[in-house]
Scaffold this active site. Structure first.
Site, mmCIF file in Angstrom:
data_model
loop_
_atom_site.group_PDB
_atom_site.id
_atom_site.type_symbol
_atom_site.label_atom_id
_atom_site.label_comp_id
_atom_site.label_asym_id
_atom_site.label_seq_id
_atom_site.Cartn_x
_atom_site.Cartn_y
_atom_site.Cartn_z
ATOM 1 N N SER A 10 0.808 -1.217 0.000
ATOM 2 C CA SER A 10 0.000 0.000 0.000
ATOM 3 C C SER A 10 0.849 1.279 0.000
ATOM 4 C CB SER A 10 -0.939 0.009 1.214
ATOM 5 O OG SER A 10 -0.220 -0.183 2.418
ATOM 6 N N ASP A 20 -2.255 6.105 12.015
ATOM 7 C CA ASP A 20 -1.508 5.621 10.857
ATOM 8 C C ASP A 20 -0.181 6.373 10.750
ATOM 9 O OD1 ASP A 20 -0.512 4.779 8.448
ATOM 10 O OD2 ASP A 20 -2.326 5.184 7.286
ATOM 11 N N HIS A 37 1.594 5.030 6.311
ATOM 12 C CA HIS A 37 1.332 5.693 5.028
ATOM 13 C C HIS A 37 1.599 7.187 5.155
ATOM 14 C CE1 HIS A 37 -1.161 1.991 5.167
ATOM 15 N NE2 HIS A 37 -0.627 1.832 3.967
#
Length: 423
Positions: A144, A385, A388
Site C-alpha cells: 500500500s 496511521d 502511510h
C-alpha cells in the site's frame, strides 16, 4: 611579441624551426592516433559516477558532474503544495488528512536539498515527466505504500492531465491508468512480500506462509510489458510468518511453533529481495529499467501500532538524526542485495537503478496521517496511521527523485546516441 621575435631569425634558422616542428608532429600524431580513433577517450577518463550526460547539441556532448541526490536535508518550500485534496481524486480516504481535520499545514511546505550539489533537487515538473515517458509504461510493484507513491504521481500529474482507467481486470489491487495525450500508462501490482505468499486463515492462525525462493507471479509474469518497474517492500515483513524454501519449512519469524527455528524477519527480508531480483534478471521479456525504491520507515512513538503508538511531530527531523536500528538494518539488507544483483545485471545487460529514499523519508515523522485518516468515531484497525503518508505530503518528493533518475537515464541514452554517431 613572439611573432616579432620570430621575424628576426635568418632564413636558415626559420627552415630549421619548420623542419623540427614537422618532425615532432609526425612523431606525436601516431602516439595520439589510438585516442583519436576512440572519439570517447576523454569522456572515458572521467569516473562514471561523477559524470552525468545531459544533452547532445550540434554534435557536442555536454556534461556536468553528478552528486548524491539522496543525501541531504529538508528545507522550506513556501510554493508547495502543487495540488490539494480537493483537486485530486486519486487520494484514498486514509491518506486524505485535510479532509479529516488535520489542523497544521506546515508539513506540506518542504523540499529536499541534496548535500554537495551545485543545484537543489528541482521540484516535480509534470510536463517534463510526461515528455520523458511519452509512449512508455511504468509499473509500481509493492504494497500500500507503493500504491501511495503511485497515487502521489497521479496527483502531481493532474496539473497537466487526468488519466483514464485502462485496467485489464476488475481488481483494485491491480489498476492501470493511461494518459491519452502522452500514450503513457502506469500500473499498480499488489504484492505484500514480493515473493509468493498465502495470507493466514485468522480462525486458526495469524501466520503468513512465505515461499522465499518463489517470486510472486502476479507481478513477475507482467513486467515484460513495462519500460519502468519500481519495486518496494517492507512493512508486511514485520508480521509473523512461516518460511518455505524448496516447498519445505526452513524456519519462521515470530511463529512460536514447536521445533521451528525463528530465523527473524531479516532472514526472510533478504531472501525475498534476492528472489525478486533473480526473477528480474532471469526474465527474458523484461528489457526496461528496474528501480528499487528503498524502505520508507514508519514513525510510531510511545508504542507499537496496536499499542497506542502515534506520530504527532509537526516538523522534519534534522539531518543528523539517527535512524532506528531496524530501519538501518532493513536498508542495509536492501543495499547489499541490490549490489549483488547489480553486478549480475551488468553482465546480462540489464538495467537496475537505486532509488535510495530511506534517509529522506526517515527525516519526515511529520508527514503521516496519524488519526487524521478517518472519522474520529471510525472503527479501523490502524487507528493512528504512522505508516502511510498524507496526500499532499512528503511522499510527493519521491517523485522529485524519480524524475531526477529518469533524466539521468535519458542522459545515458543521449551518450549512447553520441557514441553511435561518433563511431
Amino acid at each position: 611579441m613572439e611573432l616579432l621575435h620570430y621575424a628576426t631569425f635568418s632564413s636558415k634558422q626559420k627552415l630549421l624551426i619548420v623542419v623540427t616542428i614537422a618532425i615532432s608532429l609526425f612523431t606525436i600524431i601516431p602516439l595520439l592516433y589510438p585516442f583519436v580513433e576512440d572519439s570517447n577517450f576523454f569522456l572515458k577518463q572521467q569516473h562514471p559516477s561523477q559524470t552525468s550526460i545531459i544533452k547532445l547539441q550540434n554534435g557536442v556532448v555536454t556534461t556536468q558532474k553528478s552528486c548524491d541526490i539522496f543525501s541531504g536535508e529538508w528545507i522550506p518550500n513556501l510554493e508547495a503544495p502543487y495540488y490539494t485534496n480537493t483537486t485530486c481524486w486519486a487520494i484514498h480516504e486514509h491518506q486524505n488528512c485535510m479532509k479529516f481535520g488535520r489542523p497544521d499545514t506546515d508539513f506540506i511546505k518542504w523540499k529536499w536539498k541534496p548535500d554537495g550539489c551545485e543545484e537543489d533537487l528541482p521540484v516535480f515538473d509534470p510536463f517534463r515527466f510526461l515528455e520523458i515517458v511519452r509512449g512508455k509504461t511504468m509499473a509500481f510493484v509493492g504494497d500500500s505504500v507503493s500504491r501511495n507513491h503511485m497515487q502521489s504521481l497521479i496527483c502531481l500529474l493532474s496539473q497537466v492531465e487526468y488519466p483514464v482507467d485502462a485496467s485489464v481486470k476488475a481488481d483494485e489491487y491491480f489498476k492501470r491508468w493511461r494518459y491519452e495525450t502522452y500514450n503513457f500508462t502506469i500500473a499498480a501490482f499488489w504484492t505484500t512480500h514480493l515473493v509468493k505468499s498465502t495470507e493466514p486463515d485468522t480462525s486458526h492462525t495469524n501466520l503468513f506462509d512465505l515461499y522465499l525462493d518463489e517470486a510472486d507471479e502476479r507481478w513477475t509474469a507482467e513486467i515484460g510489458d513495462f519500460d519502468y518497474v519500481i519495486i518496494s517492500s517492507g512493512h508486511w515483513h514485520f508480521r509473523p510468518s512461516v518460511y518455505y524454501e524448496n516447498q519445505t519449512i526452513t524456519g519462521c519469524h515470530y511463529c512460536q511453533l514447536p521445533n521451528i527455528t525463528d530465523l527473524t524477519m531479516f532472514y526472510g527480508y533478504r531472501k525475498a529481495f534476492r528472489t525478486a531480483f533473480k526473477a528480474i534478471l532471469d526474465s527474458e521479456n523484461f528489457e526496461g529499467v528496474m528501480y528499487l525504491r528503498t524502505f520508507a520507515p514508519s514513525h510510531f512513538e510511545g508504542g507499537l501500532w496496536n499499542e497506542g503508538g502515534n506520530c504527532l511531530r509537526k516538523r522534519p527531523y534534522q539531518n543528523d538524526e539517527t535512524q532506528d536500528r531496524i530501519t538501518m538494518r532493513l536498508h542495509k539488507i536492501q543495499l547489499q542485495e541490490f549490489g549483488r544483483a547489480e553486478e549480475e545485471a551488468k553482465k546480462k545487460g540489464k538495467r537496475l537503478r537505486l532509488l535510495d529514499t530511506t534517509q529522506a523519508m526517515w527525516l519526515r515523522p511529520d508527514g503521516h496521517p496519524s488519526r487524521y485518516g478517518h472519522l474520529p468515531e471510525a472503527n479501523v484497525s490502524l487507528y493512528n496511521d504512522c505508516v502511510h503518508w498524507c496526500l499532499p505530503g512528503p511522499i510527493d518528493n519521491l517523485n522529485d527523485f524519480l524524475l531526477a533518475m529518469l533524466k539521468r537515464e535519458e542522459g545515458k541514452g543521449l551518450l549512447a546516441q553520441a557514441r553511435k554517431k561518433l563511431s
